[in-house]
Design an enzyme around this catalytic site. Sequence first.
Site, PDB file in Angstrom:
ATOM      1  N   ARG A   1      -7.965 -23.190  13.751  1.00  0.00           N
ATOM      2  CA  ARG A   1      -7.664 -24.051  14.587  1.00  0.00           C
ATOM      3  C   ARG A   1      -6.272 -24.469  14.546  1.00  0.00           C
ATOM      4  O   ARG A   1      -5.781 -24.571  13.392  1.00  0.00           O
ATOM      5  CB  ARG A   1      -8.631 -25.173  15.027  1.00  0.00           C
ATOM      6  CG  ARG A   1      -9.960 -24.878  15.549  1.00  0.00           C
ATOM      7  CD  ARG A   1      -9.848 -24.458  16.945  1.00  0.00           C
ATOM      8  NE  ARG A   1     -11.161 -23.854  17.612  1.00  0.00           N
ATOM      9  CZ  ARG A   1     -11.751 -22.736  17.739  1.00  0.00           C
ATOM     10  NH1 ARG A   1     -11.233 -21.798  16.998  1.00  0.00           N
ATOM     11  NH2 ARG A   1     -12.928 -22.601  18.238  1.00  0.00           N
TER      12      ARG A   1
ATOM     13  N   GLU B   1      -3.063 -22.083  22.253  1.00  0.00           N
ATOM     14  CA  GLU B   1      -2.539 -21.194  22.867  1.00  0.00           C
ATOM     15  C   GLU B   1      -2.986 -20.934  24.289  1.00  0.00           C
ATOM     16  O   GLU B   1      -3.897 -21.405  24.686  1.00  0.00           O
ATOM     17  CB  GLU B   1      -2.992 -19.992  22.176  1.00  0.00           C
ATOM     18  CG  GLU B   1      -4.754 -19.594  22.309  1.00  0.00           C
ATOM     19  CD  GLU B   1      -5.459 -20.531  21.198  1.00  0.00           C
ATOM     20  OE1 GLU B   1      -6.436 -20.676  21.204  1.00  0.00           O
ATOM     21  OE2 GLU B   1      -4.721 -21.138  20.295  1.00  0.00           O
TER      22      GLU B   1
ATOM     23  N   HIS C   1      -5.936 -15.744  20.352  1.00  0.00           N
ATOM     24  CA  HIS C   1      -7.028 -15.949  20.015  1.00  0.00           C
ATOM     25  C   HIS C   1      -8.213 -14.698  20.396  1.00  0.00           C
ATOM     26  O   HIS C   1      -9.236 -14.832  20.943  1.00  0.00           O
ATOM     27  CB  HIS C   1      -7.621 -16.891  20.938  1.00  0.00           C
ATOM     28  CG  HIS C   1      -8.579 -17.919  20.220  1.00  0.00           C
ATOM     29  ND1 HIS C   1      -8.803 -19.071  20.325  1.00  0.00           N
ATOM     30  CD2 HIS C   1      -9.534 -17.663  19.410  1.00  0.00           C
ATOM     31  CE1 HIS C   1      -9.816 -19.600  19.983  1.00  0.00           C
ATOM     32  NE2 HIS C   1     -10.274 -18.555  18.973  1.00  0.00           N
TER      33      HIS C   1
END
Length: 338
Positions: A252, A281, A300
């Site tokens: 994270r 993001e 991601h």
Amino acid sequence: MSEKFNVVMSIKPGLPEQLLTEPMWKRLHEIANIEQHTEITDFSDPAALDRMKDADYLWYGWEAPQITADVLNAMPKLKGIIAAQGSAYKSLTDEARRIAKDRGIFATNVQAANSIPVAEYCLGVTLLESKDYTLSQHQYGEQRAYINREVNYADAGTYGKTVGIVTATAQIARDFMEMLKPFDFNVIAWSRHLTDEEAAEHGARKVDLDTVFRESDIVSIHTPGIPQTAGMIGAHELGLMKDGALLLNSARGIVIDHKALEKELVSGRIRAVLDVTDPEEPLPADSPLWGLPNVVLTPHIAGSMGCDLNRMGASVLTEFEHIAAGEPPVHFEANPLD
């Protein structure tokens, strides 16, 4: 065959069809009463409540509404929550957790299945960046001419390089360390409650956090993004990294002090592969990290996507098959109140 049990779904609409292949759906229909394309997105909807009252199991997952006490009370026959996500209980209120405990409602999750693609992402990055993949690609594209590998990439390779693991007790970190075993890396690891024996079991040596950053050629972050870990990695830790070392974050973004990281990366002193960022993001369009030759940003993608979703689906199906066979769940998740 035993009598079929009733399953209702509360999950992102369309996701169950991505998780389960047609043969998986066929098998699930053989053991359970479940209607496809009936994902519950509002637990207060009268039609949903009518179906919930007879539910034996709740198939729960991404983008579903929170499970409150009222939700559990609307399912008096509920025996278990089969979560197609990393944790079931994180989606239950405290009162709902108490009700689940009192009624003996169990929960399972697919953390083990979702961990594998993230660990594979970390392995792929580690192998490629150990060969100076990103740097060489940029230089080759700019020069479009012969490049002396022995001069430009004198430190490239994997043999004897050190990979440092931050929060080594996380499932993804453990899977990643197992994947590193066939290679000639030196693996060091830190976690608050990591023991020497646990580290050694996964082919690593336990060290303190500063040592991870000071000695590693690649530092891989596996820390959960919770308030207690926000900004845990700051200017001090980043400043300890070797010149040219790589920071890999698939956990994270908030775990790392964004301003401190940005300063180091803009200077060009260290490299980074970031699948997650802070702000979350995507980064703002004017972020200085876009386009830096020493930074790789991916949207991601480390977690389950594409065909890897079927691994999660297989995990969900396995839980239902164990239920049908009268066997205990495979990936049982302990209630935090236990």
